[in-house]
Design a protein around this motif. Structure first.
Motif, short mmCIF file in Angstrom:
data_model
loop_
_atom_site.label_atom_id
_atom_site.label_comp_id
_atom_site.label_asym_id
_atom_site.label_seq_id
_atom_site.Cartn_x
_atom_site.Cartn_y
_atom_site.Cartn_z
N LEU A 229 24.67 -22.67 -11.10
CA LEU A 229 23.78 -21.68 -10.50
C LEU A 229 23.04 -20.88 -11.56
N ASP A 230 23.58 -20.80 -12.77
CA ASP A 230 22.90 -20.01 -13.80
C ASP A 230 21.68 -20.71 -14.39
N PRO A 285 31.57 -15.03 -9.90
CA PRO A 285 31.76 -15.71 -8.62
C PRO A 285 30.43 -16.26 -8.10
N VAL A 286 30.41 -17.53 -7.70
CA VAL A 286 29.17 -18.14 -7.23
C VAL A 286 28.93 -17.89 -5.74
N GLN A 287 29.93 -17.39 -5.05
CA GLN A 287 29.78 -17.05 -3.64
C GLN A 287 30.32 -15.65 -3.40
N PRO A 288 29.60 -14.83 -2.66
CA PRO A 288 28.24 -15.06 -2.15
C PRO A 288 27.22 -15.03 -3.30
N LEU A 295 25.54 -9.59 -10.47
CA LEU A 295 26.34 -9.51 -11.69
C LEU A 295 25.63 -10.17 -12.87
N PHE A 296 24.89 -11.24 -12.60
CA PHE A 296 24.11 -11.91 -13.65
C PHE A 296 23.04 -10.96 -14.19
N PHE A 297 22.43 -10.20 -13.29
CA PHE A 297 21.44 -9.19 -13.68
C PHE A 297 22.08 -8.14 -14.58
N LEU A 298 23.23 -7.62 -14.18
CA LEU A 298 23.91 -6.58 -14.97
C LEU A 298 24.34 -7.12 -16.33
#
Length: 322
Positions: A229-230, A285-288, A295-298
């Motif tokens: 997902l990243d 965590p990929v879900q949701p 979290l990727f933004f942070l």
């Protein structure tokens, strides 16, 4: 475009067969050209050598990757799924293989080539102004662009014309490096880019245009675990906006950076690199998916804060003498 795509497939097949012994080298080069490396590797290294150059690198990396994301909305194909979707190779399948870095989502142009061309122009132009043999950095720059482009073709991540289109981003490096916005401007710009892209994405979806390439990747990737997902376009958006927001906050918090001599700078680089390494390895965590993207933004908001403010601030606290 079928003729262009077909020639690209045969070129990838020829490249894989003729350079199969250098597979690990190609995989290393494509990882080095990953836009994520610009934020986690190139930015801290250049920042502690030359603070203005480091800030320019992060600024140019974020904007060039965001523009790449916008261009990806104009559609395109990736070789590893186009081979199956086109049905042109049903009778004669090309002798090509996939790799762990192959199954990225989001089509044209090449983000690796685009970000590499933009950020390394900032670096080589700075080096060229100091070195007597000023042509040397530019020759290395050209060799790097060619190597990253060939690595993307080798692993079936992009067609040759997508690599060439991404390499034109050297223009972005020239234009964007001339002026970096201030802290407050970067904060507003980060929010504006995020909202603007979401509005554009939702508008295209309302027109019936499906912009997600994840189903195609899942359908044609030889190993499902290679789809991450990243590597999705929306992850790139959150990375860019997070980095710009973090850089804006860092410049507002400590506009001129911390005054450090050579040894404390080296120590700051080492500690920052270790910190970024562990931040990058931190599982999300990929879900949701909303939680993952948040979290990727942070995570990337923290990157410039760690490099520009937190680590140098601690080093300055322990090494400063009145």
């Amino acid at each position: 475009m079928e003729a262009v795509y077909t020639q690209g497939i045969w070129m990838a097949e020829s490249l894989q067969q003729k350079t199969s012994n250098h597979r690990n080298l190609w995989l290393t080069i494509t990882l080095f050209g990953d836009p994520k490396a610009a934020f986690l590797l190139v930015f801290p290294f250049t920042y502690f050598i030359s603070r203005p150059t480091g800030v320019k690198v992060l600024w140019v990396a974020a904007i060039s990757e965001w523009l790449n994301l916008v261009f990806k909305m104009l559609f395109g194909e990736r070789p590893f799924w186009w081979i199956g979707e086109s049905h042109l190779f049903d009778n004669k399948q090309p002798n090509v293989q996939q790799f762990p870095s192959t199954c990225e989502t989001g089509p044209s142009p090449s983000g690796h080539a685009m970000v590499t061309a933009a950020i390394w122009w900032v670096i080589v132009s700075t080096l060229g102004s100091f070195l007597v043999l000023s042509a040397a950095p530019y020759l290395l720059y050209a060799a790097m662009l060619v190597a990253v482009g060939l690595s993307r073709i080798f692993i079936l991540a992009h067609f040759p014309h997508q690599v060439v289109a991404g390499s034109i981003a050297v223009i972005l490096g020239i234009v964007l490096s001339r002026r970096v916005p201030g802290g407050r401007s970067l904060v507003f710009l980060s929010v504006g880019l995020l909202l603007g892209t979401l509005i554009l994405h939702n508008g295209l979806q309302r027109l019936g245009l499906n912009l997600s390439s994840i189903p195609l990747a899942k359908k044609w990737c030889s190993h499902a675990e290679w789809i991450r997902l990243d590597t999705a376009p929306f992850s790139a958006l959150t990375r860019d906006c997070g980095a710009l927001l973090g850089l804006g906050l860092a410049q507002r918090w400590k506009p001129g950076g911390w005054p450090l001599s050579r040894a404390p700078k080296a120590l700051s680089l080492a500690i920052s690199s270790m910190g970024l390494y562990h931040i990058n390895r931190l599982p999300l965590p990929v879900q949701p998916q909303g939680l993952f993207y948040g979290l990727f933004f942070l995570k990337f908001v923290i990157v410039p804060l760690l490099v520009v403010v937190l680590v140098p601030g601690l080093i300055h606290l322990f090494t400063h003498r009145k």
